[in-house]
Design an enzyme around this catalytic site. Structure first.
Site, PDB file in Angstrom:
ATOM      1  CB  CYS A  89     -73.859  -0.629  64.094  1.00  0.00           C
ATOM      2  SG  CYS A  89     -75.338   0.226  63.241  1.00  0.00           S
ATOM      3  CG  HIS A 175     -71.029   3.067  64.758  1.00  0.00           C
ATOM      4  ND1 HIS A 175     -70.309   2.212  64.012  1.00  0.00           N
ATOM      5  CD2 HIS A 175     -72.277   3.099  64.749  1.00  0.00           C
ATOM      6  CE1 HIS A 175     -71.380   1.681  63.121  1.00  0.00           C
ATOM      7  NE2 HIS A 175     -72.475   2.554  63.450  1.00  0.00           N
ATOM      8  CD  GLU A 177     -66.973   1.870  64.637  1.00  0.00           C
ATOM      9  OE1 GLU A 177     -67.305   1.555  65.831  1.00  0.00           O
ATOM     10  OE2 GLU A 177     -67.881   1.646  64.110  1.00  0.00           O
ATOM     11  N   GLY A 230     -44.722  10.629  44.195  1.00  0.00           N
ATOM     12  CA  GLY A 230     -44.196  11.270  45.080  1.00  0.00           C
ATOM     13  C   GLY A 230     -44.791  11.425  46.460  1.00  0.00           C
ATOM     14  CB  VAL A 232     -46.204   9.550  52.631  1.00  0.00           C
ATOM     15  CG1 VAL A 232     -47.784   9.709  52.745  1.00  0.00           C
ATOM     16  CG2 VAL A 232     -45.620   8.805  53.408  1.00  0.00           C
ATOM     17  CG  ASP A 233     -50.480   6.823  50.472  1.00  0.00           C
ATOM     18  OD1 ASP A 233     -50.049   7.346  51.558  1.00  0.00           O
ATOM     19  OD2 ASP A 233     -51.726   7.288  50.117  1.00  0.00           O
ATOM     20  CB  THR A 235     -42.517   7.274  49.018  1.00  0.00           C
ATOM     21  OG1 THR A 235     -42.959   8.460  48.093  1.00  0.00           O
ATOM     22  CG2 THR A 235     -41.155   7.342  49.061  1.00  0.00           C
TER      23      THR A 235
END
Ligand code: XMP
Length: 516
Positions: A89, A175, A177, A230, A232-233, A235
């Site tokens: 692009c 694009h 992706e 608490g 997931v990131d 943790t």
């Protein structure tokens, strides 16, 4: 060790497009490490790791090549390197312009478009001569110099792909992706083949790379706070940091009073089961007092960011060897906060743009290049239990971003209880794990209700249940009516202040997932 110093990789130069990190993620999905550098520092990055960079991809972005003026020549080095290059692009137009093409504004293409592949080229292996692609451009290449060859044109006659004759330097206007370009992944795979890089990168390598990055960022003997919520990131960030710091890591869980019902106890138990004993700071009063009556969500985010920062600084004041704050910020937090050069701000995620300028701890964000599904696969490798991995994302500013209009304690309590009921019903019906997020929202609108024989004016609660892969786009969940019915009945009977339940049926875009 600096990122990318000891692994061969593909460099993605971000020009601020919302999809820049998606390109990088797709390359990693192909078994190749990919690292992003913003355009402003890409040259320094490239020269410091020259031997390890086997290909360069230039992202799209909101800039116009026509507005670059003299700045255009800052990017000349890109086409003078001898590594294979793919411009996407804006990147496609930039390469073409650097090599003498004419760029014009005025014939934009948006959304699904057909392209006609005119030439046989390794970049288009596996493509037929007509394919659907996703376009999103205002400018276009009007004409190419003689040393460049058109490989594909769009159904509207716009140059959709080119290559420099005899060199592995390519541009594509569309694009590859995004999922809306069905053969996009094949094209990226072809580019990877063209670079000749080995495809042996695994998510496990991400663990080793991140651990060594954390190790290299921390002074010997210094301590760090890791902000845990608490999810997931944070943790994953905490577990990785613990591997480097051991008991020099202090996990801190700030209870801002904006969590869901029972959440603090649940988070503490989950973290303890992983050997992380969080220091829980009860700061409900100071957050709620400052938020009371505030209508603007961005202002609330700023207040929350400031209070978080103050609390971390207070902890650091009591122990001068605490020098760092580690956060589980992921890529979508950064792009939405508009902190990357060239991207627009959508929301200031408190852990990104919400921290005050003057902050005495150094910030380390080991997951900032990753998407949620990549963090979830790291979590699996690290042995984090499924119940934490599957937990829906919950915004750092908590329920404060689910209250539209004035912030009041009454609205906070309603939204807290309604969210609990919604989650319980989704778990019971087996839907919880199939949706990205599900929550209740409250505003200032009311609805007349009838309870018993009397009129009562109550609140409207909006349910938002979405499916998504990465929070960059989302669709509303097609919920079974009987489940919606049960949720509606439970909320209106268990929370008497609510007289109407509405269901949100707008995708992202044009909407966002959270209401504000
Ligand atoms: P939006 O509402 O922008 O949300 O479509 C995309 C994803 O980001 C989460 N979100 C936040 N997370 N701080 C966070 O840590 C925030 O201020 C914030 N705002 C939105 C949202 O829950 C969704 O998963």
């Amino acid at each position: 060790m600096l990122p990318g110093k000891s692994y061969e990789h593909i460099l993605v130069i971000s020009f601020g497009g919302q999809y820049a990190h998606m390109i990088s993620k797709r390359i990693r999905e192909l078994g190749v490490l990919s690292i992003i550098a913003p355009y402003s520092t890409a040259y320094e990055y490239f020269t410091s790791r020259r031997d390890m960079i086997k290909g360069i991809i230039l992202s799209g972005g909101p800039l116009s090549v026509k507005d670059l003026g003299e700045d255009l020549y800052k990017y000349r080095w890109i086409v003078e390197t001898d590594v294979p290059i793919l411009g996407i692009c804006f990147g496609h137009q930039l390469i073409a312009r650097l090599l003498g093409a004419r760029i014009e504004t005025g014939y934009g293409e948006y959304g699904g478009t057909t392209v006609l592949v005119r030439e046989t080229d390794p970049l288009f292996n596996g493509w037929s001569n007509r394919e659907r692609v996703w376009m999103s451009h205002r400018d276009h290449i009007e004409s190419l110099p003689e040393n460049m060859k058109v490989l594909a044109v769009s159904e509207n006659g716009i140059i959709a792909a080119f290559r420099i004759i005899g060199k592995p330097i390519y541009g594509v206007q569309f694009h590859p992706e995004v999922k809306h370009t069905p053969k996009g992944m094949r094209l990226l795979e072809n580019f990877v083949e063209i670079t000749g890089i080995g495809r042996n990168w695994t998510p496990k390598d991400n663990v080793d790379r991140i651990i060594s990055e954390i190790r290299d960022s921390i002074e010997p003997g210094a301590k760090a706070i890791v902000a845990v919520s608490g999810g997931v990131d944070s943790t994953v960030a905490a577990i990785l940091a613990q591997k480097v710091l051991g008991d020099r890591l202090i996990p801190v869980l700030v209870d801002h009073g904006l969590f869901r019902e029972g959440e603090i106890e649940e988070i503490t138990a989950n973290l303890e089961s992983l050997g992380l004993k969080p220091l829980v700071i009860n700061a409900r009063r100071r957050f709620i007092d400052r938020l009371m009556g505030i209508t603007d969500c961005e202002e609330r985010r700023k207040i929350i960011g400031e209070e978080f920062a103050r609390i971390f600084e207070e902890i650091a004041c009591s122990d001068h060897s605490i020098k760092y704050l580690i956060q589980g910020t992921t890529y979508p937090d950064i792009i939405e906060s508009g902190v990357e050069t060239g991207s627009n701000r959508i929301k200031t995620h408190h852990n990104v743009g919400g921290l005050p300028r003057q902050f005495r701890l150094k910030i380390i964000e080991p997951l900032k290049h990753l998407y949620k599904d990549e963090v979830r696969s790291l979590a699996k490798i690290l042995g984090i239990p499924e119940n934490i991995i599957r937990r829906h994302p919950f915004p750092g500013p908590g329920l404060a971003v689910r209250i539209i209009g004035r912030f009041t304690v009454e609205k906070l309590e309603i939204v807290r209880r309604a969210s609990k009921i919604l989650e319980e019903e989704l778990v019971k019906s087996g839907i919880y794990d199939h949706v990205w997020q599900a929550f209740a929202v409250i505003g200032d609108d009311t609805w007349v209700g009838v309870k018993g024989d009397s009129r009562s004016v109550g609140h409207i609660v909006i349910l938002r249940i979405v499916v998504s892969d990465d929070a960059m786009t989302a669709d509303w969940a097609r919920m079974p009516y009987d489940v919606l019915d049960r949720i509606s009945r439970r909320i209106t009977s268990e929370i008497p202040e609510v007289t109407m339940i509405a269901y949100s049926i707008t995708t992202k875009p044009p909407s966002t997932i959270e209401p504000c």
